[in-house]
Design a protein around this motif. Structure first.
Motif, PDB file in Angstrom:
ATOM      1  N   VAL A  31       0.843  -1.198   0.000  1.00 44.56           N
ATOM      2  CA  VAL A  31       0.000   0.000   0.000  1.00 44.56           C
ATOM      3  C   VAL A  31       0.881   1.252   0.000  1.00 44.56           C
ATOM      4  O   VAL A  31       0.647   2.181  -0.778  1.00 44.56           O
ATOM      5  CB  VAL A  31      -0.982  -0.016   1.195  1.00 44.56           C
ATOM      6  CG1 VAL A  31      -1.703   1.319   1.319  1.00 44.56           C
ATOM      7  CG2 VAL A  31      -1.989  -1.151   1.033  1.00 44.56           C
ATOM      8  N   SER A  34       2.330   1.877  -3.300  1.00 43.61           N
ATOM      9  CA  SER A  34       1.326   2.260  -4.285  1.00 43.61           C
ATOM     10  C   SER A  34       0.897   3.716  -4.164  1.00 43.61           C
ATOM     11  O   SER A  34       0.401   4.290  -5.126  1.00 43.61           O
ATOM     12  CB  SER A  34       0.086   1.372  -4.153  1.00 43.61           C
ATOM     13  OG  SER A  34       0.424   0.040  -4.410  1.00 43.61           O
ATOM     14  N   TYR A  35       1.085   4.314  -2.998  1.00 43.60           N
ATOM     15  CA  TYR A  35       0.578   5.664  -2.766  1.00 43.60           C
ATOM     16  C   TYR A  35       1.662   6.700  -2.506  1.00 43.60           C
ATOM     17  O   TYR A  35       1.337   7.865  -2.278  1.00 43.60           O
ATOM     18  CB  TYR A  35      -0.423   5.654  -1.609  1.00 43.60           C
ATOM     19  CG  TYR A  35      -1.758   5.090  -2.029  1.00 43.60           C
ATOM     20  CD1 TYR A  35      -2.781   5.927  -2.471  1.00 43.60           C
ATOM     21  CD2 TYR A  35      -1.988   3.726  -2.026  1.00 43.60           C
ATOM     22  CE1 TYR A  35      -3.994   5.419  -2.886  1.00 43.60           C
ATOM     23  CE2 TYR A  35      -3.202   3.204  -2.436  1.00 43.60           C
ATOM     24  CZ  TYR A  35      -4.191   4.045  -2.859  1.00 43.60           C
ATOM     25  OH  TYR A  35      -5.393   3.537  -3.276  1.00 43.60           O
ATOM     26  N   TYR A  71      -6.077  -4.361   5.245  1.00 40.95           N
ATOM     27  CA  TYR A  71      -6.158  -3.663   3.965  1.00 40.95           C
ATOM     28  C   TYR A  71      -7.083  -2.452   4.066  1.00 40.95           C
ATOM     29  O   TYR A  71      -6.770  -1.382   3.559  1.00 40.95           O
ATOM     30  CB  TYR A  71      -6.669  -4.582   2.855  1.00 40.95           C
ATOM     31  CG  TYR A  71      -5.598  -5.062   1.916  1.00 40.95           C
ATOM     32  CD1 TYR A  71      -4.842  -4.179   1.170  1.00 40.95           C
ATOM     33  CD2 TYR A  71      -5.362  -6.416   1.773  1.00 40.95           C
ATOM     34  CE1 TYR A  71      -3.863  -4.626   0.297  1.00 40.95           C
ATOM     35  CE2 TYR A  71      -4.382  -6.875   0.900  1.00 40.95           C
ATOM     36  CZ  TYR A  71      -3.639  -5.981   0.175  1.00 40.95           C
ATOM     37  OH  TYR A  71      -2.671  -6.419  -0.688  1.00 40.95           O
ATOM     38  N   ARG A  72      -8.206  -2.641   4.700  1.00 46.45           N
ATOM     39  CA  ARG A  72      -9.178  -1.545   4.788  1.00 46.45           C
ATOM     40  C   ARG A  72      -8.559  -0.343   5.486  1.00 46.45           C
ATOM     41  O   ARG A  72      -8.657   0.787   5.008  1.00 46.45           O
ATOM     42  CB  ARG A  72     -10.440  -2.004   5.497  1.00 46.45           C
ATOM     43  CG  ARG A  72     -11.492  -0.931   5.501  1.00 46.45           C
ATOM     44  CD  ARG A  72     -12.821  -1.425   5.994  1.00 46.45           C
ATOM     45  NE  ARG A  72     -13.813  -0.484   5.543  1.00 46.45           N
ATOM     46  CZ  ARG A  72     -15.049  -0.775   5.296  1.00 46.45           C
ATOM     47  NH1 ARG A  72     -15.466  -2.001   5.432  1.00 46.45           N
ATOM     48  NH2 ARG A  72     -15.891   0.145   4.906  1.00 46.45           N
ATOM     49  N   LEU A  75      -5.480   1.138   3.346  1.00 40.24           N
ATOM     50  CA  LEU A  75      -5.914   1.902   2.176  1.00 40.24           C
ATOM     51  C   LEU A  75      -6.573   3.214   2.573  1.00 40.24           C
ATOM     52  O   LEU A  75      -6.350   4.236   1.924  1.00 40.24           O
ATOM     53  CB  LEU A  75      -6.841   1.055   1.305  1.00 40.24           C
ATOM     54  CG  LEU A  75      -6.140  -0.088   0.568  1.00 40.24           C
ATOM     55  CD1 LEU A  75      -7.152  -1.056  -0.027  1.00 40.24           C
ATOM     56  CD2 LEU A  75      -5.200   0.443  -0.512  1.00 40.24           C
ATOM     57  N   ASN A  76      -7.358   3.202   3.643  1.00 43.29           N
ATOM     58  CA  ASN A  76      -7.969   4.452   4.104  1.00 43.29           C
ATOM     59  C   ASN A  76      -6.904   5.448   4.545  1.00 43.29           C
ATOM     60  O   ASN A  76      -6.992   6.644   4.243  1.00 43.29           O
ATOM     61  CB  ASN A  76      -8.958   4.177   5.237  1.00 43.29           C
ATOM     62  CG  ASN A  76     -10.266   3.623   4.724  1.00 43.29           C
ATOM     63  OD1 ASN A  76     -10.674   3.879   3.603  1.00 43.29           O
ATOM     64  ND2 ASN A  76     -10.923   2.829   5.553  1.00 43.29           N
ATOM     65  N   ALA A 131      -6.582   1.586  -5.252  1.00 46.55           N
ATOM     66  CA  ALA A 131      -6.786   0.546  -4.239  1.00 46.55           C
ATOM     67  C   ALA A 131      -7.451  -0.679  -4.861  1.00 46.55           C
ATOM     68  O   ALA A 131      -7.035  -1.815  -4.618  1.00 46.55           O
ATOM     69  CB  ALA A 131      -7.644   1.098  -3.098  1.00 46.55           C
ATOM     70  N   LEU A 149     -13.119  -2.069   0.701  1.00 44.89           N
ATOM     71  CA  LEU A 149     -13.336  -0.718   0.181  1.00 44.89           C
ATOM     72  C   LEU A 149     -14.680  -0.113   0.574  1.00 44.89           C
ATOM     73  O   LEU A 149     -14.929   1.058   0.299  1.00 44.89           O
ATOM     74  CB  LEU A 149     -13.193  -0.714  -1.340  1.00 44.89           C
ATOM     75  CG  LEU A 149     -11.816  -1.122  -1.873  1.00 44.89           C
ATOM     76  CD1 LEU A 149     -11.816  -1.111  -3.393  1.00 44.89           C
ATOM     77  CD2 LEU A 149     -10.724  -0.219  -1.319  1.00 44.89           C
TER      78      LEU A 149
END
Length: 175
Positions: A31, A34-35, A71-72, A75-76, A131, A149
């Motif tokens: 994550v 990726s960001y 993950y939740r 990603l948030n 995501a 998500l």
């Protein structure tokens, strides 16, 4: 509860969290990769994700998969981080490829050009679609993606179909 019992409970909770985090730590790095483009930003984001996971851990429902919950939250945190720092960093700073291990390393095997093209495509995506794309590449089930998500399975399927069409239309993949 006595003071000693409270310290013991916190210690065992910390130990359990540490074990789960260690087992699923690749999620944090995927994550973060990726960001965030720069190594320092990735490290800061990974630390921020880990801290938020620890803060939220008392509310974790052990009957559900830890990786889905993780993950939740990750990603948030990443999406919030991206919104706070603004899109200018993504659009004005060149990617330091020597420091960037790649968000897709370990997910996709193949020629370097294809992986770089996918990473470049992924960087152009909006945070939610990024995501979604990451989770699809990890071959997560639609139901799990929806849960992570906060979308319906139908919405996930629709968004994935649109992403696939965008990939088909992207010139970097078609010649």
């Amino acid at each position: 509860m006595t003071r000693t019992m409270a310290f013991t409970a916190v210690g065992s909770q910390r130990e359990r969290f540490g074990e789960l985090l260690e087992r699923h730590r690749k999620i944090v790095f995927k994550v973060a990769n990726s960001y965030a483009n720069l190594a320092e930003d990735r490290a800061d984001l990974a630390q921020e994700i880990s801290a938020q996971l620890w803060r939220a851990f008392p509310a974790y429902d052990g009957s559900r998969p830890f990786s889905t919950w993780m993950y939740r939250i990750a990603l948030n945190v990443a999406i919030s981080h991206l919104r706070r720092t603004g899109h200018r960093a993504l659009h004005t700073l060149p990617l330091d490829e020597s420091a960037h291990e790649g968000a897709l390393v370990g997910i996709i095997a193949g020629p370097d050009e294809r992986v770089r093209a996918l990473e470049a495509f992924m960087e152009r995506l909006e945070p939610l679609n990024r995501a979604l794309f990451l989770l699809v590449l990890e071959e997560r089930a639609y139901r799990e993606i929806a849960e992570i998500l906060g979308l319906s399975e139908t919405n996930v399927a629709t968004r994935i179909s649109r992403l696939k069409q965008r990939i088909r239309n992207d010139t970097s993949f078609n010649g």
